[in-house]
Design a protein around this motif. Structure first.
Motif, PDB file in Angstrom:
ATOM      1  N   THR A 106       0.850  -1.189   0.000  1.00  0.00           N
ATOM      2  CA  THR A 106       0.000   0.000   0.000  1.00  0.00           C
ATOM      3  C   THR A 106       0.886   1.239   0.000  1.00  0.00           C
ATOM      4  O   THR A 106       1.730   1.394   0.879  1.00  0.00           O
ATOM      5  N   SER A 123      -3.369   7.169  -4.304  1.00  0.00           N
ATOM      6  CA  SER A 123      -2.847   5.806  -4.237  1.00  0.00           C
ATOM      7  C   SER A 123      -1.947   5.527  -5.436  1.00  0.00           C
ATOM      8  O   SER A 123      -2.279   5.886  -6.573  1.00  0.00           O
ATOM      9  N   PHE A 205      -3.154  -2.455  10.704  1.00  0.00           N
ATOM     10  CA  PHE A 205      -4.521  -2.355  10.185  1.00  0.00           C
ATOM     11  C   PHE A 205      -5.484  -3.133  11.078  1.00  0.00           C
ATOM     12  O   PHE A 205      -6.577  -2.664  11.401  1.00  0.00           O
ATOM     13  N   VAL A 248      -9.335  -5.310   3.121  1.00  0.00           N
ATOM     14  CA  VAL A 248      -8.235  -4.556   2.508  1.00  0.00           C
ATOM     15  C   VAL A 248      -7.232  -5.462   1.803  1.00  0.00           C
ATOM     16  O   VAL A 248      -6.443  -4.992   0.982  1.00  0.00           O
ATOM     17  N   THR A 262      -6.635  -1.428  -4.106  1.00  0.00           N
ATOM     18  CA  THR A 262      -6.161  -0.084  -3.778  1.00  0.00           C
ATOM     19  C   THR A 262      -7.316   0.805  -3.325  1.00  0.00           C
ATOM     20  O   THR A 262      -7.205   1.553  -2.352  1.00  0.00           O
ATOM     21  N   ALA A 265      -8.287   0.088   0.247  1.00  0.00           N
ATOM     22  CA  ALA A 265      -7.430   0.761   1.228  1.00  0.00           C
ATOM     23  C   ALA A 265      -7.864   2.209   1.406  1.00  0.00           C
ATOM     24  O   ALA A 265      -7.859   2.744   2.519  1.00  0.00           O
TER      25      ALA A 265
END
Length: 365
Positions: A106, A123, A205, A248, A262, A265
């Motif tokens: 990420t 992103s 996360f 995610v 992406t 996220a």
């Protein structure tokens, strides 16, 4: 103290950045105190979070904005390079501790204008084929996510050859080399300075989702994937921590694979921002607790101040790719650097010329 804030700001301008930073922390403390979070908590964060010095003091700085690179690592290890407890790995549904390596799967550039206009979270798809900068053996070509792991491995190998055998020293030095290379690579690819970095791994996360008591998401359609453990219905819903991590991580079963991951996220980050901007005490405490355990911040970055001073609007975008290709047996994204530069310029333009996003939590695939 009526009028005291203005006087403090005037003194800060006269005496430079040291007092500006002090004022920032005092303002954060006041705002957090209104929300029920004590100054001792802010002080604890300042003293307890791990800092990185990978961005050199003389590195180029942004003008009229702050650029922060958020890096999400695939590693299943803790900040000291030690395996996570087996019961935690089971709850995370993320496989064994030796999976994942040190890829920066990420990559989000958070662009925060100093004039208070909308921030932009851009992103960067992880499989973009680029020149990897800052790797000890010299510039290489690879997926943009690989700069961190390659630099870390080479730095540890160099230190071992010179006689260093302390595992903690090797891990720390290797990770700093990885952060430095990842920042330099993204900065060169986007052609923008990066002022700060935030590093978080999979367990971070998971811990954020746990402490938030779940994460609200919205899906355009039902989806299931045995690889990540994803099994979601369509529409708005609240996910618990294991489900949020599956959310995610999922890329199989999605029409656009990694590009859809992406956007997930981004949706996770959008929910966190919405909680922080609503003066949610639970969210602020969650951010502080996780920062001390799972997050690395660049030297000089005040995470609490960042949370409290985010603009009221954060817009999320993904940089364009031209299509796929196979290089050395690996699938990569082909990119047109001219399109990337045009996209970066458009996304950091004044808010007045940017389209307004829909309100609420974004629905994603």
């Amino acid at each position: 103290m009526p009028g005291g804030g203005g006087a403090m700001r005037r003194r800060a301008r006269r005496h430079g950045l040291v007092l500006v930073r002090a004022l920032w922390i005092v303002m954060c403390a006041a705002l957090l105190a209104v929300s029920g979070v004590a100054w001792s908590t802010v002080s604890e964060l300042e003293a307890g979070v791990e800092r990185s010095y990978a961005i050199a003091p003389d590195a180029p700085k942004s003008q009229n904005a702050v650029n922060i690179l958020i890096m999400g690592l695939t590693t299943r290890l803790d900040l000291q390079g030690q395996p996570l407890p087996d019961d935690l790995l089971q709850r995370m549904r993320a496989g064994e501790s030796d999976r994942g390596g040190y890829n920066a799967n990420t990559l989000i550039l958070l662009h925060i204008p100093r004039d208070g206009s909308a921030a932009v979270a851009m992103s960067v798809p992880r499989d973009n084929l680029v020149t990897l900068s800052g790797v000890p053996s010299g510039p290489q070509t690879g997926k943009i996510k690989e700069a961190y792991g390659r630099a870390k491995e080479l730095e540890e190998r160099r230190l071992r050859s010179s006689g260093e055998d302390d595992a903690r020293v090797l891990e720390r030095a290797g990770r700093e080399a990885g952060r430095r290379a990842q920042v330099l690579t993204v900065s060169a690819f986007l052609n923008v300075p990066i002022d700060h970095l935030v590093e978080i791994s999979l367990v971070g996360f998971f811990h954020i989702a746990t402490k938030l008591g779940g994460v609200d998401v919205c899906l355009n359609r039902a989806t299931r994937d045995d690889m990540s453990g994803a099994d979601f219905q369509a529409g708005p819903q609240q996910l618990n921590a294991p489900q949020a991590l599956s959310f995610v991580r999922q890329r199989h079963g999605l029409a656009n694979g990694d590009l859809d991951r992406t956007r997930r996220a981004q949706a996770f980050l959008a929910y966190l921002v919405s909680r922080l901007k609503s003066a949610d005490v639970v969210a602020v405490r969650a951010l502080i607790d996780v920062a001390k355990e799972d997050v690395v911040l660049s030297d000089g970055l005040d995470l609490v101040g960042l949370a409290e001073h985010l603009p009221s609007e954060v817009r999320f975008h993904t940089l364009p790719v031209e299509g796929g290709a196979v290089v050395d047996g690996q699938s990569v994204n082909r990119v047109d650097e001219r399109r990337v530069q045009a996209a970066v310029s458009d996304l950091t333009a004044p808010a007045a010329v940017q389209p307004q996003p829909p309100p609420g939590i974004p629905c994603v695939d």
